[in-house]
Enzyme design. Structure first.
Site, PDB file in Angstrom:
ATOM      1  N   ASP A  93       0.887  -1.149   0.018  1.00  0.00           N
ATOM      2  CA  ASP A  93       0.003  -0.054   0.066  1.00  0.00           C
ATOM      3  C   ASP A  93       0.802   1.371  -0.135  1.00  0.00           C
ATOM      4  O   ASP A  93       1.544   1.272   0.816  1.00  0.00           O
ATOM      5  CB  ASP A  93      -0.664   0.015   1.527  1.00  0.00           C
ATOM      6  CG  ASP A  93      -2.059   0.977   1.491  1.00  0.00           C
ATOM      7  OD1 ASP A  93      -2.315   1.316   0.424  1.00  0.00           O
ATOM      8  OD2 ASP A  93      -2.527   1.367   2.442  1.00  0.00           O
ATOM      9  N   ILE A 276      -9.864  -0.125   3.200  1.00  0.00           N
ATOM     10  CA  ILE A 276     -10.265   0.111   4.529  1.00  0.00           C
ATOM     11  C   ILE A 276      -9.282  -0.205   5.500  1.00  0.00           C
ATOM     12  O   ILE A 276      -8.674  -1.254   5.798  1.00  0.00           O
ATOM     13  CB  ILE A 276     -11.585  -0.538   4.702  1.00  0.00           C
ATOM     14  CG1 ILE A 276     -12.701  -0.143   3.821  1.00  0.00           C
ATOM     15  CG2 ILE A 276     -12.388  -0.515   6.121  1.00  0.00           C
ATOM     16  CD1 ILE A 276     -13.969  -1.189   3.742  1.00  0.00           C
TER      17      ILE A 276
HETATM   18  O1  G3H Z   1      -2.931   4.985   3.804  1.00  0.00           O
HETATM   19  C1  G3H Z   1      -2.462   4.698   4.702  1.00  0.00           C
HETATM   20  C2  G3H Z   1      -2.981   3.435   5.273  1.00  0.00           C
HETATM   21  O2  G3H Z   1      -4.112   3.615   6.335  1.00  0.00           O
HETATM   22  C3  G3H Z   1      -1.505   2.820   6.127  1.00  0.00           C
HETATM   23  O3  G3H Z   1      -1.495   3.509   7.208  1.00  0.00           O
HETATM   24  O4  G3H Z   1       1.058   4.003   6.971  1.00  0.00           O
HETATM   25  O5  G3H Z   1      -0.131   4.228   9.269  1.00  0.00           O
HETATM   26  O6  G3H Z   1       0.113   1.997   8.007  1.00  0.00           O
HETATM   27  P1  G3H Z   1       0.086   3.412   7.910  1.00  0.00           P
HETATM   28  P1  13P Z   2      -9.058   4.832   5.615  1.00  0.00           P
HETATM   29  O1  13P Z   2      -8.015   5.538   6.241  1.00  0.00           O
HETATM   30  O2  13P Z   2     -10.190   5.619   5.015  1.00  0.00           O
HETATM   31  O3  13P Z   2      -9.364   3.583   6.018  1.00  0.00           O
HETATM   32  O4  13P Z   2      -8.130   4.524   4.168  1.00  0.00           O
HETATM   33  C1  13P Z   2      -7.244   3.462   4.124  1.00  0.00           C
HETATM   34  C2  13P Z   2      -6.360   3.345   2.873  1.00  0.00           C
HETATM   35  O5  13P Z   2      -6.636   4.326   1.932  1.00  0.00           O
HETATM   36  C3  13P Z   2      -5.212   2.838   2.830  1.00  0.00           C
HETATM   37  O6  13P Z   2      -4.421   3.077   1.474  1.00  0.00           O
HETATM   38 ZN    ZN Z   3      -4.652   4.739   0.822  1.00  0.00          ZN
END
Ligand code: G3H
Ligand code: 13P
Ligand code: ZN
Length: 330
Positions: A93, A276
């Site tokens: 991600d 999500i």
């Molecule tokens: O897009 C962001 C996701 O919610 C991941 O969050 O970088 O704190 O793991 P994180």
């Molecule tokens: P939310 O913060 O709305 O759950 O989005 C998650 C997301 O886009 C992770 O890439």
């Molecule tokens: Zn995201």
């Protein structure tokens, strides 16, 4: 080099093709620990839903790259043990560099996102094309992004949305060869997606945020027929869970998400991956706070992480069945 196929994982290509034509979206749930992984697998087994296990750069650092590889393989085997062959994608991600994407591919990821959305258009094209060229050699699918979501993403904070410009999408997809495209149409990351003053009060006294820009989505669909679109920042921030957090000592203020009916509408369109993360964090935190506050003598982590896992599983099942429509799509 570990190829994802040896771990029993799949890339996102076939899942997206089926989702596009079936009018549903594949859930992309972020994870970084065992209880989250168990909740995801149990929910997907019970609903017979395909799933994308999603790992951010921060989550990878937190969990450890080697452990994640075995956890993903474990997820595949665990689902089989529970009696369902769930198609599972392991996806990076918001990858921010070629090196990170390459490393994830070497550790068994079947899909990566290269998020060049903070760069200029031409730098985004160049970086994304380089990742695609590498990833496709190994059958790994690639998600790119055009437009910038407001909100917090790892350490990057954007105050304002920069909506995706439909005029750029055909050129971007043609020049980069991406398999899917994340777009910005009014969603944002985190639990505070809208300020209360941006919302209107409905008859039941609930704050209703401004609608997503479905007009932009429709224009993109016209320009990219049958092409998988991805929606980030799609948590709905369930108010009953926020209330539990705040009742038991939390301080989530003005937490407002995307109404589920908007996501349901999006899932029926070319949007075939919905991300999500925050809703899962909220569900876990609500359960942990309640147990610790109501049973102060409890100190066995299983006694609060177990209920957190169950609450998370219930949330995921709800999303799969009632919002994304991915149940019984295996
Ligand atoms: O897009 C962001 C996701 O919610 C991941 O969050 O970088 O704190 O793991 P994180
Ligand atoms: P939310 O913060 O709305 O759950 O989005 C998650 C997301 O886009 C992770 O890439
Ligand atoms: Zn995201």
């Amino acid at each position: 080099m570990t190829n994802y196929k040896d771990l029993g994982l799949v890339n996102s290509r076939e899942l997206f093709a089926k989702a596009l034509h079936g009018g549903y979206a594949i859930p992309a749930f972020n994870f970084n620990n065992m209880e989250q992984m168990q909740a995801i697998v149990q929910a997907c087994v019970e609903t017979k839903s395909p799933v994308i296990l999603q790992v951010s750069a921060g989550a990878r650092k937190y969990a450890n790259q080697t452990l994640l590889r075995y956890m993903a393989q474990g997820a595949v085997e665990y689902a089989k043990e529970l009696g369902v062959n769930v198609p599972i994608v392991l996806h990076l991600d918001h990858g921010d560099s070629f090196e990170l994407c390459r490393s994830c591919i070497e550790y068994g990821f079947s899909s990566v996102m290269i998020d060049g959305s903070s760069h200029t258009y031409s730098q985004n094209v160049e970086l994304t094309a380089k990742v695609v060229e590498y990833a496709h050699q190994y059958g790994v699918s690639v998600e790119g992004e055009l437009g910038v979501l407001a909100g917090v993403e790892d350490d990057v904070i954007a105050e304002q949305h920069t909506y995706t410009q439909p005029s750029e999408v055909e050129d971007f997809v043609a020049k980069t060869g991406v398999d899917s495209l994340a777009i910005s149409i009014g969603t944002s990351h985190g639990a505070n997606k809208f300020k209360p003053e941006q919302c209107t009060l409905n008859a039941e006294g609930i704050l209703v945020p401004p609608p997503l820009r479905f007009d932009i989505l429709e224009e993109i669909e016209k320009r990219l027929p049958d092409f998988p679109i991805v929606l980030h920042g799609a948590s709905s921030v369930p108010q009953d869970q926020v209330a539990i957090i705040n009742k038991y000592g939390g301080a989530l203020k003005d937490a407002i998400g995307i109404p589920e009916e908007q996501l349901r509408r999006a899932a029926k369109s070319a949007v075939c991956k919905i991300n999500i993360d925050s809703d899962g964090r909220i569900a876990m935190t609500a359960a942990v706070r309640e147990i610790l506050a109501t049973k102060p003598a409890e100190f066995d982590p299983r006694k609060y992480l177990g209920p957190a896992r169950d609450n998370l599983k219930a949330l995921y099942m709800h999303k799969i069945i009632n919002v994304l429509g991915s149940a019984n799509r295996i």
